[in-house]
Design a protein around this motif. Structure first.
Motif, PDB file in Angstrom:
ATOM      1  N   GLU A  14      18.756 -28.153  46.782  1.00 50.77           N
ATOM      2  CA  GLU A  14      20.127 -28.545  46.754  1.00 50.77           C
ATOM      3  C   GLU A  14      20.904 -29.424  47.638  1.00 50.77           C
ATOM      4  OE1 GLU A  14      19.992 -23.871  46.825  1.00 50.77           O
ATOM      5  OE2 GLU A  14      18.520 -25.521  46.941  1.00 50.77           O
ATOM      6  N   ARG A  17      22.037 -33.049  47.290  1.00 52.72           N
ATOM      7  CA  ARG A  17      23.189 -33.079  46.428  1.00 52.72           C
ATOM      8  C   ARG A  17      24.391 -32.669  47.194  1.00 52.72           C
ATOM      9  NH1 ARG A  17      25.262 -29.000  43.421  1.00 52.72           N
ATOM     10  NH2 ARG A  17      23.557 -27.621  43.594  1.00 52.72           N
ATOM     11  N   ASP A 245      29.513 -24.675  42.331  1.00 53.05           N
ATOM     12  CA  ASP A 245      29.206 -24.540  43.693  1.00 53.05           C
ATOM     13  C   ASP A 245      30.218 -23.920  44.477  1.00 53.05           C
ATOM     14  OD1 ASP A 245      26.699 -26.003  43.372  1.00 53.05           O
ATOM     15  OD2 ASP A 245      27.766 -27.679  43.507  1.00 53.05           O
ATOM     16  N   GLU A 493      19.051 -22.175  44.507  1.00 55.67           N
ATOM     17  CA  GLU A 493      18.463 -22.962  43.854  1.00 55.67           C
ATOM     18  C   GLU A 493      16.972 -23.352  43.995  1.00 55.67           C
ATOM     19  OE1 GLU A 493      19.479 -27.273  42.057  1.00 55.67           O
ATOM     20  OE2 GLU A 493      21.229 -26.247  42.855  1.00 55.67           O
ATOM     21  N   THR A 494      16.828 -23.132  45.267  1.00 54.90           N
ATOM     22  CA  THR A 494      15.575 -23.476  45.642  1.00 54.90           C
ATOM     23  C   THR A 494      14.507 -22.192  45.461  1.00 54.90           C
ATOM     24  OG1 THR A 494      16.142 -25.099  47.367  1.00 54.90           O
ATOM     25  CG2 THR A 494      14.037 -24.255  47.573  1.00 54.90           C
TER      26      THR A 494
END
Length: 761
Positions: A14, A17, A245, A493-494
């Motif tokens: 992420e 981004r 986010d 997210e990772t």
């Protein structure tokens, strides 16, 4: 992308981004044409409201509505904010004064929201706020942390006491103290801080027919959903909460705030979406503060310096109202690790929460555990000096030994494992403690005072022990994982996609990650208390087991083999006696072709059997310029037992961030109110934050003792850095100035404070 492996450092997907301006935060995604909300706030810390005239504001250009407490009540909205209450020592519960969404009858802190103005533009809403006439009778402000004074809630909290908490057996503890050869008393101040997340709080509200949608920057969507349903008196199914986010939370964004509640009503009355974004000074005035307590500790030792009793008496600043968990932070959560890593069963904790005319306090990275460890480790270091014992030797003498586990602490925590001496020995080596004398001598040549400080911390992960996960196989050959936690920048997210890949063989670039939507995820515990990785991956591991069993039975039936002849090797299914070796994605396509939709979506909940207890040793070295009082942390070493690491690089990053926040509080951060309750540190001109040049390199080392409380042997890491950092720096400072006669040193160790300490001594 390379396949994720156990304990492999995988870069955060992420970050590209987020760092290139493509993050989607609340203020980025507010609906086109949304109206702007602005809050008219109390200009004084304490006053009775005599009149509130909003008519001119309502008639101002561009204004669509102005809402007060009376308007919300007239529309059927309950004003009461919800909160937990600590038990008093007499068995009753702590005080429960009304905390209204918008001020009603009385003003209790500068910045308290009084009215919500909604207009076409933010400038128009701000202009209209200038037209509001608020008449009030000012009352004396209660700022000091002591019982008595001007009462904020006279009927509900006489003497301004929010709660009077007791943990421990006073008679038993007094008996232990009566037998002590040595009793060492120490005062410990733990200064109030402002969290200052990079992204201030924000929200927008809109309606789709009879369904409410609130989007806000928080740490979980389900608590907010429950609160809104209660306050609006509508069914939960009519409410959708989303979180995009989030630019940092640190506990401060873990609960509802007053500003979120008028927005849905404003959207309903105007027929348009309504958005609100806090500015920085607004955030400093109204975000829940952290820490804000003072403690007096007493340690009882026998003649051999074995700790036989420990007492803590605390006054905790609640601010003007109970926040969601405010009463629980310095009572229950402090108690959980009160005795730390030491083998002592005679403990007594007495805490009184005091209401003051300041913004409420609540969770800040660690929530009670940093406060407890700070008091304990400062006291242990002080005791070593008073007793003339080496601080490391005193700790080792009192550590819980490995053969004592599982160990039930005096406050009821069930520590599963621990090898504290081993971790400390590694830290002693990594920090080059034998070389400290030479480094101190070099500092003295340069006219500086150098000190060495140790903090050995332990914390417990908090929050719900269970978590939900859903894994879908999509038509386009990808998979989606829906999680019940909420990333605030930690790298979920990772980690969660990579962990699923590791367990199933599904390539990471074929996995989509979804969080923060109460319509898509049935339930979840959000983020907080270092719970996310442990609980979420535990749920994923359980769900993968269910998936393997279900697909194994399907493949066995389709290929005419016995179910026990189907195995899975982390990448492919293997069918004994055949050449059939499908991946999970290939097996899902087979199921889709056969119409087996039951194999295309799995939703499960799993509970961890017990909490885990991250622990470790922090060594800090500071240099102090005696002429100016300037204090710098020049060397910092961490050896942590965080159990098995899922992604070592991300764990190290979490520790670095936690240490930075601990150092910030120790060296420079400090919230200051004047005697009238006005916040004097309401901008970054007046409130100091750690920067790159403040931070030393934090040397991080892992010395894992896998937890037995979950299948993966993990321990949380999100708060560990902060829990250990404050006392390490505090002890280093006192070590540096001890020979100059200083016996008391409290955070923050600003140049002025240090200069005054040295000159007074």
């Amino acid at each position: 992308m390379e396949k994720f492996g156990k304990s492999q450092s995988v870069k955060r997907v992420e970050d590209v981004r987020l760092l290139t301006g493509h993050g989607q935060y609340v203020d980025d995604i507010a609906p086109e044409g949304a109206l702007h909300a602005y809050f008219f706030r109390s200009p004084v810390a304490h006053a009775e409201i005599e009149a509130l005239d909003i008519e001119a504001a309502r008639q101002s250009d561009g204004v669509h509505c102005v809402l007060t407490a009376a308007d919300l009540e007239r529309e059927g909205v309950d004003l009461a904010m919800q909160f937990d209450r600590a038990p008093n020592r007499d068995g009753t519960k702590g005080a429960a004064p009304l905390r209204p969404v918008l001020a009603k009858g009385r003003l209790r802190f500068v910045g308290e929201p009084v009215a919500c103005i909604v207009a076409d533009t933010l400038d128009q809403a701000m202009d209209a706020a200038e037209l509001i006439e608020l008449d009030y009778r000012e009352l004396p402000a209660k700022i000091d942390l002591a019982e008595g004074g001007e009462e904020l809630h006279p009927e509900e909290a006489p003497g301004n006491v929010a709660y009077d908490f007791l943990d421990g057996d006073p008679d038993k503890v007094e008996a232990a103290f009566a037998e002590a050869a040595h009793v060492v008393t120490f005062d410990v101040g733990d200064n109030r801080i402002i969290v200052n997340s990079m992204e201030p709080r924000a929200a927008y509200a809109e309606w789709d027919g009879e369904r409410m949608h609130l989007c806000y920057g928080g740490q979980g969507v389900w608590g907010m959903k429950d609160h809104l349903a209660d306050n609006y008196g509508i069914d939960k199914e009519r409410i959708r909460i989303t979180t995009p986010d989030v630019g940092g939370g640190f506990g401060m964004k873990g609960f509802p705030y007053p500003e979120y509640f008028p927005l849905p009503l404003a959207a309903k009355l105007t027929g348009k979406p309504v958005r609100w974004m806090s500015d920085r000074t607004e955030a400093m005035l109204t975000d829940n503060g952290g820490r804000a307590l003072t403690s007096t500790t007493q340690m009882a030792f026998d003649a051999d310096h074995k700790l036989i009793g420990y007492k803590v008496k605390t006054l905790s600043d609640m601010g003007a109202y109970n926040s969601t968990f405010g009463q629980m932070i310095q009572s229950f959560l402090f108690a959980r690790v009160m005795m730390g890593t030491y083998d002592c069963q005679n403990t007594l904790l007495e805490v009184k929460g005091i209401y003051t005319n300041t913004v409420p306090t609540d969770a800040y990275r660690g929530a009670g555990r940093p406060e407890a460890i700070y008091a304990l480790e400062r006291s242990m270091d002080n005791a070593a000096r008073v007793l003339g014992v080496d601080p490391l030797t005193l700790r080792r003498k009192n550590f819980i030994a490995p053969d004592q586990f599982p160990y039930k602490s005096a406050t009821g925590e069930k520590y599963d494992v621990g090898e504290f001496d081993r971790v400390l020995t590694r830290a002693e080596r990594e920090a080059d403690i034998p070389g400290f004398a030479a480094r101190r001598a070099e500092s003295e040549k340069a006219g500086k005072l150098r000190g060495l400080g140790l903090s050995y911390y332990i914390e417990s992960i908090l929050g719900d022990p269970d978590e939900h996960v859903q894994i879908d196989f999509n038509d386009d050959g990808t998979a989606t994982i829906y999680v019940g936690t909420q990333s605030n920048g930690q790298g979920h997210e990772t980690v969660f996609a990579a962990f699923l890949s590791d367990q199933t063989g599904i390539p990471v670039d074929k996995i989509r990650f979804v969080q923060g939507d109460s319509d898509l995820i049935p339930a979840g515990g959000g983020t907080g208390g270092s719970r996310s990785v442990t609980t979420q991956n535990n749920a994923t591991l359980h769900t993968v087991g269910v998936m393997i069993k279900a697909f194994g039975a399907f493949l066995a039936e389709e290929n005419g083999v016995a179910p026990e002849d189907v195995s899975f090797d982390d990448e492919r299914f293997r069918l004994k006696g055949t050449n059939v070796t499908p991946t999970f994605l290939e097996a899902a396509e087979m199921a889709r072709a056969k119409g087996r939709t039951d194999l295309l979506s799995f939703r499960e909940k799993a509970e961890i059997p017990g909490r885990s207890y991250p622990n470790g040793a922090h060594f800090a070295e500071v240099e102090i310029d005696p002429d100016t009082g300037a204090t710098q942390v020049v060397k910092y070493t961490v050896v942590d037992d965080l159990g098995n690491l899922i992604n070592p690089m991300l764990a190290e990053g979490q520790v670095h961030g936690g240490v930075a926040q601990g150092l910030g509080q120790a060296i420079m951060e400090h919230t200051v109110y004047d005697e009238d309750g006005q916040l004097l540190t309401a901008t970054f001109m007046d409130y100091a934050m750690p920067r790159a040049d403040t931070m030393p390199w934090v040397a991080f080392h892992s010395e894992p003792v896998p937890s037995t409380a979950n299948a993966l042997g993990m321990k949380g890491c999100g708060e560990a850095g902060t829990v250990g950092a404050m006392a390490a720096v505090g002890n280093a400072v006192l070590d540096a100035v001890w020979e100059r006669g200083v016996r008391q040193a409290d955070m923050p160790f600003t140049p002025l404070r240090m200069w005054e300490m040295l000159n007074a001594a």
